[in-house]
Scaffold this active site. Sequence first.
Site, PDB file in Angstrom:
ATOM      1  N   GLU A 243       0.832  -1.196   0.000  1.00  0.00           N
ATOM      2  CA  GLU A 243       0.000   0.000   0.000  1.00  0.00           C
ATOM      3  C   GLU A 243       0.869   1.248   0.000  1.00  0.00           C
ATOM      4  O   GLU A 243       1.703   1.413   0.879  1.00  0.00           O
ATOM      5  CB  GLU A 243      -0.918  -0.012   1.231  1.00  0.00           C
ATOM      6  CG  GLU A 243      -1.925  -1.143   1.155  1.00  0.00           C
ATOM      7  CD  GLU A 243      -2.490  -1.555   2.509  1.00  0.00           C
ATOM      8  OE1 GLU A 243      -2.369  -0.785   3.471  1.00  0.00           O
ATOM      9  OE2 GLU A 243      -3.054  -2.666   2.580  1.00  0.00           O
TER      10      GLU A 243
ATOM     11  N   GLU B 107      -4.716  -6.578   2.435  1.00  0.00           N
ATOM     12  CA  GLU B 107      -3.509  -7.300   2.848  1.00  0.00           C
ATOM     13  C   GLU B 107      -3.520  -8.780   2.484  1.00  0.00           C
ATOM     14  O   GLU B 107      -2.477  -9.342   2.154  1.00  0.00           O
ATOM     15  CB  GLU B 107      -3.273  -7.127   4.348  1.00  0.00           C
ATOM     16  CG  GLU B 107      -2.701  -5.763   4.742  1.00  0.00           C
ATOM     17  CD  GLU B 107      -3.736  -4.671   4.868  1.00  0.00           C
ATOM     18  OE1 GLU B 107      -4.945  -4.980   4.716  1.00  0.00           O
ATOM     19  OE2 GLU B 107      -3.374  -3.517   5.107  1.00  0.00           O
TER      20      GLU B 107
ATOM     21  N   PHE C 189       2.071  -2.084   8.908  1.00  0.00           N
ATOM     22  CA  PHE C 189       2.304  -2.295  10.345  1.00  0.00           C
ATOM     23  C   PHE C 189       2.097  -3.787  10.615  1.00  0.00           C
ATOM     24  O   PHE C 189       1.138  -4.380  10.101  1.00  0.00           O
ATOM     25  CB  PHE C 189       1.323  -1.484  11.199  1.00  0.00           C
ATOM     26  CG  PHE C 189       1.574  -0.003  11.176  1.00  0.00           C
ATOM     27  CD1 PHE C 189       2.212   0.628  12.241  1.00  0.00           C
ATOM     28  CD2 PHE C 189       1.173   0.769  10.105  1.00  0.00           C
ATOM     29  CE1 PHE C 189       2.443   1.998  12.223  1.00  0.00           C
ATOM     30  CE2 PHE C 189       1.403   2.138  10.078  1.00  0.00           C
ATOM     31  CZ  PHE C 189       2.033   2.760  11.135  1.00  0.00           C
TER      32      PHE C 189
ATOM     33  N   ASP D  35       0.942  -5.163  13.013  1.00  0.00           N
ATOM     34  CA  ASP D  35      -0.359  -5.343  13.670  1.00  0.00           C
ATOM     35  C   ASP D  35      -1.439  -5.790  12.686  1.00  0.00           C
ATOM     36  O   ASP D  35      -2.468  -6.305  13.103  1.00  0.00           O
ATOM     37  CB  ASP D  35      -0.799  -4.023  14.294  1.00  0.00           C
ATOM     38  CG  ASP D  35       0.300  -3.362  15.103  1.00  0.00           C
ATOM     39  OD1 ASP D  35       0.174  -3.326  16.319  1.00  0.00           O
ATOM     40  OD2 ASP D  35       1.301  -2.888  14.509  1.00  0.00           O
ATOM     41  N   PHE D  36      -1.197  -5.562  11.390  1.00  0.00           N
ATOM     42  CA  PHE D  36      -2.220  -5.924  10.401  1.00  0.00           C
ATOM     43  C   PHE D  36      -2.143  -7.403  10.013  1.00  0.00           C
ATOM     44  O   PHE D  36      -2.856  -7.844   9.112  1.00  0.00           O
ATOM     45  CB  PHE D  36      -2.099  -5.066   9.138  1.00  0.00           C
ATOM     46  CG  PHE D  36      -2.067  -3.580   9.385  1.00  0.00           C
ATOM     47  CD1 PHE D  36      -2.521  -3.033  10.582  1.00  0.00           C
ATOM     48  CD2 PHE D  36      -1.573  -2.707   8.417  1.00  0.00           C
ATOM     49  CE1 PHE D  36      -2.475  -1.656  10.810  1.00  0.00           C
ATOM     50  CE2 PHE D  36      -1.535  -1.341   8.634  1.00  0.00           C
ATOM     51  CZ  PHE D  36      -1.976  -0.808   9.825  1.00  0.00           C
TER      52      PHE D  36
ATOM     53  N   HIS E  44      -1.258  -0.424  16.598  1.00  0.00           N
ATOM     54  CA  HIS E  44      -0.157   0.001  15.723  1.00  0.00           C
ATOM     55  C   HIS E  44       1.184  -0.001  16.450  1.00  0.00           C
ATOM     56  O   HIS E  44       2.103   0.706  16.036  1.00  0.00           O
ATOM     57  CB  HIS E  44      -0.406   1.419  15.185  1.00  0.00           C
ATOM     58  CG  HIS E  44      -1.314   1.500  14.004  1.00  0.00           C
ATOM     59  ND1 HIS E  44      -2.640   1.156  14.053  1.00  0.00           N
ATOM     60  CD2 HIS E  44      -1.092   1.888  12.718  1.00  0.00           C
ATOM     61  CE1 HIS E  44      -3.195   1.346  12.857  1.00  0.00           C
ATOM     62  NE2 HIS E  44      -2.275   1.783  12.033  1.00  0.00           N
TER      63      HIS E  44
END
Lengths: 321, 321, 340, 340
Positions: D29, D70, D93, D95-96, D139
């Site tokens: 992205e 993602e 990140f 976290d994703f 995040h």
Amino acid sequence: MQLDRPTLIEAYRRMRLIREFEDNVQAQFEQGRIPGFVHLYAGQEASAVGVCLHLSDEDYIGSTHRGHGHCIAKGCDVTGMMKEIFGREGGLCRGKGGSMHIADLDKGMLGANAIVGGNPPLVVGAALTLKTKRLPHVAVSFTGDGGSNQGTTFEAMNLAVVLNLPAIFVFENNGYGEGTGVSYAVGADSIAGRAAGFGMPATAVDGRDFFAVFEAARDAIERARTGGGPSAIEVTCMRQHGHFIGDAQAYRSREELERVRADDPLRIFRDRVTADGRLDPGDLDTVDTECAAAIAEAIHAAENAPVPAEDELTTDVYVSY
Amino acid sequence: MQLDRPTLIEAYRRMRLIREFEDNVQAQFEQGRIPGFVHLYAGQEASAVGVCLHLSDEDYIGSTHRGHGHCIAKGCDVTGMMKEIFGREGGLCRGKGGSMHIADLDKGMLGANAIVGGNPPLVVGAALTLKTKRLPHVAVSFTGDGGSNQGTTFEAMNLAVVLNLPAIFVFENNGYGEGTGVSYAVGADSIAGRAAGFGMPATAVDGRDFFAVFEAARDAIERARTGGGPSAIEVTCMRQHGHFIGDAQAYRSREELERVRADDPLRIFRDRVTADGRLDPGDLDTVDTECAAAIAEAIHAAENAPVPAEDELTTDVYVSY
Amino acid sequence: MPRKTYRQAINEALDSEMARDENVIVIGEDVAGGAGGSGEDDAYGGVLGVTKGLVGKYGRTRVIDTPITESAIMGAAAGAASTGLRPVAELMFVDFLGVCFDQIFNQAAKFRYMFGGKARTPLVIRSMIGAGLSAAAQHSQALHPIFTHIPGLKVVMPSNAYDAKGLLIQAIRDDDPVIFLEHKALYETQAEVPDEAYTIPFGEAEFVTEGDDVTVVAFSAMVARCKAAADTLEKDGIEVELIDPRTTSPLDEDAILESVERTGRLVVVDEGSPRCGLAADIAALVACKAFAHLKAPIAMVTPPHTPVPFAPNLEAAYLPSAERIAAAVRATLGETVPAE
Amino acid sequence: MPRKTYRQAINEALDSEMARDENVIVIGEDVAGGAGGSGEDDAYGGVLGVTKGLVGKYGRTRVIDTPITESAIMGAAAGAASTGLRPVAELMFVDFLGVCFDQIFNQAAKFRYMFGGKARTPLVIRSMIGAGLSAAAQHSQALHPIFTHIPGLKVVMPSNAYDAKGLLIQAIRDDDPVIFLEHKALYETQAEVPDEAYTIPFGEAEFVTEGDDVTVVAFSAMVARCKAAADTLEKDGIEVELIDPRTTSPLDEDAILESVERTGRLVVVDEGSPRCGLAADIAALVACKAFAHLKAPIAMVTPPHTPVPFAPNLEAAYLPSAERIAAAVRATLGETVPAE
Ligand SMILES: Cc1ncc(C[n+]2csc(CCOP(=O)(O)OP(=O)(O)O)c2C)c(N)n1
Ligand SMILES: Cc1ncc(C[n+]2csc(CCOP(=O)(O)OP(=O)(O)O)c2C)c(N)n1
Ligand SMILES: [Mg+2]
Ligand SMILES: [Mg+2]
């Protein structure tokens, strides 16, 4: 549609409160007084308010990383919000969530969400509660144009249709997900069209026009409240600032940035209601002043609030453990 | 469309080989000679073969838990497959994958996949390789009606449109995902219609009719090969057996189960090509005999193959570590 | 007391809680089965029959079949939990967490903390773990260490039918998100299980055997293998203290530490992958907090750092066996290891 | 040698490998930014500018902006890797990971094993980890223990600019899936970094300081905090051997074990959550394999078992500080702990 004076004033008040909030957050952030990442909602006010004006505390909304506007439109306390964004005691989340996680469950605000596509499944869950308990309320998911491409969002739409839930998917198409344009990222002709393909009524409205959003939301919410199932609304709007505070916005042309300023939904609202005499400019000026005062007070309170006590670090992980 | 005799024979041969394979796998499984979970492809042969007959080893396919048919249609060796399903040395995956993970990268077969919705993103990746290297090949994802609801599948479709990739999404709608009917699980009117909403050409064809699949696949593959981007094809077909071997299928009515037998795509094909004189019944009988012999041999080889050496447990986790 | 299977025990727990509290719902793929089909309802009752019969009693509004859409299932369950229901969501195989983990670990698990204590998320996620059925690499994993790693989740791993019922009832009444992991190789195992409802508190270990020579810690299907090893060892006069903590988070640290303080020796047996796994977690706990009492190196018995293979002989070699466990115990005692 | 930032070092590694091998692509992205916008191309170059400039050199066919998707990004990268490209995919990140983990851990990581050794998946996933920027619970996570847990993945955690470049080039040339974790608090840190390409092999620890009193193991941003603690301790005559293994999988076990054999004391410092975390993993390794040499309990310094809080003061308390690390070292040496 004829809205009565108090409703018009309330609509304007919430939009103005959002704008005032965001302008001040930006200023405070730029002075280095707000930690973390902050995404401003300015320019999109007609969307949050046009939808949330139909809702009570018993209705639910789910929001995004760009959540301040949704919170305020849903009635969250701006002082609690500001303290939260400053990371202070007394914040809506006791300073542990911050801008990207403001929530107020008592207000039916299920939380900003720092995961793009994070809220639509959750909102489907809230709608499932409402349907299971036979309550005449609705649950609204706010998602961006970028978030409309996330698998979780698609799944949420399908499940809402399958279970015929009182869910409304509001897609705030502000033209960009970070620095990527919607015309690139959405392969379909339109977000609304793609949503319609999932088997629910879907419309697209001009999000600079409060009244257009208000009417589309009324229809969708009414349908959901009366067992008609989910709907989607694509609200085309404009992000006045960068993706986050500090974004240089090189991906936007100068012309576009000028158009953004010109197409301000608050100005459009003001012009419209004063032009046809529904409200006096003075009424609106009063609202402006009140909102400015409210936010100034919120900033003052936030600045002066203590930081959370250090033992807060390990509390509220579980109800019991 | 006029297909020449060798092509017709080859189409029938692959369909028959799949059926023979599956019938024998079922028998062996029921005798307790095959470990694990096995999902049979019988009844859906016209889909795999109607598509894969257009493909060479340089084209890619991605498959599902119900992958034997796709493997055979794509040219995988049935003995290697059978050994794999038995968990033996010499299996296509050395006995380490089993029915749900048969793959043969040399044949452009990227693997069965035990995660519903697992293959569409991977197939998009294969299509990306083809586009990046400017190769005139395509990548085909086979997905079920159930898998059409998975977020990963939706994301894959959108990304394929955005990047204009040579990907084809074949949705084998056999009416059920396990014991849940497609009319319940897909909120949209049709899988093809929903796919069209993503911005790509989408058609629905009768998957009992080899020729219908063949033609729709030809168009989509041709489009992809010539830079026209992705397409979707919904192939309506019937699963002759249960979801897995052992499934009692209580969710299907007796009438439906009878219809399934009647609508056998192999019989339909045979009737059609012999009725109009394109092939003799005798030609087809010969194919039947050859396929039966090939599978008998595969079974024999699999039964007699040794189990993998125990040190295989820890090999091939990494290329190097 | 009546003997019941693990499957039956779980079914009873669901049934009793659904009868008791109308906010309890069950949601997942084919938890009833037959929706949109031409045949019978409740045609599956869960892919392995665990939820069978519930839809007949509680109807489709409370036993909700879904499309194949794990993110939406987990998210809907989390959202419903935070708005007043007590959902029991089914993740059919734990291996599928990869398509829905965000809703579990970033959403449900963190609500309460992120929202400053205002959220309650009484969510149970039931899922099936484990190897042994030749279900291969994507249907045989354990993955409990991943859930255990996440603050905000509770993780339950019943090793027998009695515990399964009591722990599941506890999970459903609990106000935090609970991951309830059922081992697919245990569904047919039996134990004495009362008909009435009962709860087993989280974080309280069960002492399966008591002994002063070596402490062995294991969960879920590994408990029976350890028991078999302990029985063998007992014949040679080796007294194993076999501890089944039953929940990995919270973990009954005291039970483990007190036992090791007595025995001075620890063998941790776990079916999860070894790196950053549960065996390492417990070994580290003891190495930090009961070091002074240790008389020998800690031993971990786990699968190797590989995916789960399909071929039955390889899968058998993959899993910790009673033999390997017994050998590890002997090694800890300084005896020559017979096999391995 | 020129001093460069961690960000620049990573950018150079990408640039040099893209120049060297046309099969290397970058996908994610806003890795360029500006697609479909009215303004400039390369408007982002990654959300923190790490991939800036690449699209200008290699064009949009090799620097591919994607929608927010993602699962499709990771899946496309995995599929492309197994068909002839060498993709470097960005998970903005870490976290994703919850919205795309399946494509990483069930697909890319397992291809080679499930397919009996036939697949090669030269995939690099770059992602940003860590707390310290008040980016809050979704995040700021580290999550490297989850990747480390998965057989089939390699996991890299550079602590400085020099290592970042050499390890990333190694990762791109490697034929296995590699998770390359960049700490967001390190992008501005500088080190001497050669202009030319070089590789650092995986599984080879760096000895940041040498010493005979205590072994300290740390990765990524924790290395600098440990170094600060070591510097303080040195003033008191305590000699710390600080080891930065640089990759968690493979792990340089020998370096750690040999050091502990010499020092007899171990402190593991890690930013990940504690349960089934990397600190526990290394502590367990030592408790099993170097037990006889240990003179004191192992100490772990990690965050508490909580999500990452937003408020800066809480976040500071969350992270292991040089003070806490030094205190742990002193405690290991049997000294009275001054603070905590
Ligand atoms: C799963 C996930 N992917 C990526 C991001 C990083 N990110 C945060 S906001 C954003 C853009 C969102 O675009 P859109 O949905 O259009 O919302 P907008 O910012 O325009 O309000 C991205 C990519 C994220 N937070 N979560
Ligand atoms: C992510 C995931 N969810 C659920 C399952 C369990 N499962 C295996 S096959 C299947 C049904 C698939 O239905 P469909 O896509 O229509 O394919 P079909 O079996 O009809 O060929 C399900 C639910 C799975 N393997 N992966
Ligand atoms: Mg947007
Ligand atoms: Mg199907």
